[in-house]
Design a protein around this motif. Structure first.
Motif, PDB file in Angstrom:
ATOM      1  N   ILE A  38       0.956  -1.275   0.140  1.00 57.71           N
ATOM      2  CA  ILE A  38      -0.019  -0.014   0.083  1.00 57.71           C
ATOM      3  C   ILE A  38       1.046   1.162   0.041  1.00 57.71           C
ATOM      4  O   ILE A  38       1.623   1.344   0.873  1.00 57.71           O
TER       5      ILE A  38
ATOM      6  N   LYS B  85      -9.169  -3.144   4.326  1.00 57.06           N
ATOM      7  CA  LYS B  85      -9.343  -1.810   4.819  1.00 57.06           C
ATOM      8  C   LYS B  85      -9.109  -1.653   6.457  1.00 57.06           C
ATOM      9  O   LYS B  85      -8.233  -0.790   6.707  1.00 57.06           O
TER      10      LYS B  85
ATOM     11  N   MET C 173      -9.950   0.217  -2.399  1.00 55.36           N
ATOM     12  CA  MET C 173      -9.061  -0.892  -2.055  1.00 55.36           C
ATOM     13  C   MET C 173      -9.553  -2.110  -2.639  1.00 55.36           C
ATOM     14  O   MET C 173     -10.842  -2.329  -2.389  1.00 55.36           O
TER      15      MET C 173
ATOM     16  N   LYS D 241      -4.698  -4.131  -2.218  1.00 59.27           N
ATOM     17  CA  LYS D 241      -4.054  -3.114  -3.017  1.00 59.27           C
ATOM     18  C   LYS D 241      -4.849  -1.995  -3.201  1.00 59.27           C
ATOM     19  O   LYS D 241      -6.211  -2.278  -3.109  1.00 59.27           O
ATOM     20  N   ILE D 242      -4.361  -0.840  -3.412  1.00 59.32           N
ATOM     21  CA  ILE D 242      -5.209   0.237  -3.794  1.00 59.32           C
ATOM     22  C   ILE D 242      -5.172   0.317  -5.400  1.00 59.32           C
ATOM     23  O   ILE D 242      -4.301  -0.022  -5.977  1.00 59.32           O
TER      24      ILE D 242
END
Ligand code: ADP
Ligand code: MG
Length: 259
Positions: free
Chosen positions: A29, A49, A228, A232-233
């Motif tokens: 991240i 998250k 997300m 991952k973003i």
């Protein structure tokens, strides 16, 4: 001519990795958050998250990368070119800069609203009782609950309890507030008052990271929306772009559920 003020990010997350045994939950991240910024994190259940928020607050130790808050690396320090785990005291000092509000409000049931709010400032941070009480009263005003100072949590609605939990988190005067689905446990008719309180805070220059499924809150209150998925973003940007015109198929699929 005055020199431009170069602001530094309040939060810098770089290549943050987190695994629980073999389960990789955060897969690198990268995120910078500027002072005063309100960032809403969207994403399906299980996307990492909560884990990300918990890593920022050092409720979870990360396995790779780093997280800086207010110029300090969370949980570690560099000494002789080696990363060393900070002492519990040093970590507690870092945590003092970060307030967190959870889905479950977790107020102390045997304490009044006021006692709940002054507990950490007085009990943990050694603030004088009179200062803490004065500050608590200001905070109760800010969340619209001045008249409930002497009530017990069970005498309050869920929405009121969550607003007390927000005041309690603010009582340590954090530089950064983390909200993890603060309205998910509430009856639908109580969601609005908590979101309104958060919207007020967002306008007062507080730096906030908010995990929520409340798309309308994201649209109105966020400076930036982060989507997300799978640790991952996937996409991030202004709400009108990420929500209004999502580019990634996974963002599109996720948002289509809210239409
Ligand atoms: P989200 O908040 O996006 O729903 P979480 O961060 O809670 O996602 O969880 C991401 C993944 O990590 C899930 O698969 C979850 O089961 C797993 N997980 C979270 N916390 C733990 C833990 N303490 N031990 C093992 N697995 C965990
Ligand atoms: Mg979660």
């Amino acid at each position: 001519m005055t020199a431009p003020v170069i602001q530094k990010p309040l939060v810098r997350a770089r290549k943050v990795h987190k695994a629980f045994d073999k389960l990789e939950v955060l897969k690198g991240i990268d995120l910078d958050i500027m002072p005063g910024e309100v960032v809403v994190v969207l994403g399906p259940s299980g996307s990492g998250k909560s884990t990300f928020l918990r890593c920022i607050n050092h409720l979870e130790a990360i396995n790779g990368g780093y997280i800086e808050v207010d110029g300090e690396q969370i949980g570690y320090r560099l000494r002789n070119d080696r990363l060393e785990k900070l002492s519990d005291n040093a970590i507690a000092r870092q945590r003092r800069k970060i307030g967190m509000v959870f889905q479950q409000f977790n107020l102390y049931p045997h304490m009044t609203v006021l006692q709940n709010i002054i507990e950490a400032p007085v009990g943990v941070h050694g603030e004088s009782r009179s200062d803490a009480v004065a500050n608590a009263k200001r905070l109760l005003e800010r969340v619209g609950l001045s008249e409930k100072a002497d009530a017990y949590p069970r005498q309050l609605s869920g929405g009121q309890q969550q607003r007390v939990a927000i005041a309690r988190a603010l009582a340590i005067k954090p530089k950064l507030m983390l909200f993890d689905e603060p309205t998910s446990a509430l009856d639908p008719e109580l969601v609005g008052e908590v979101l309104a309180t958060m919207r007020d805070l967002s306008k007062q220059g507080l730096t906030m990271i908010v995990v929520t499924h409340e798309i309308s809150f994201a649209r109105e209150a966020a400076d930036r929306v982060v989507f997300m998925d799978g640790g991952k973003i996937v996409e991030m940007g202004k709400p009108e772009d990420v929500i209004g015109n999502p580019q990634h198929p996974r963002t599109q699929a996720f948002l289509s559920r809210f239409l």
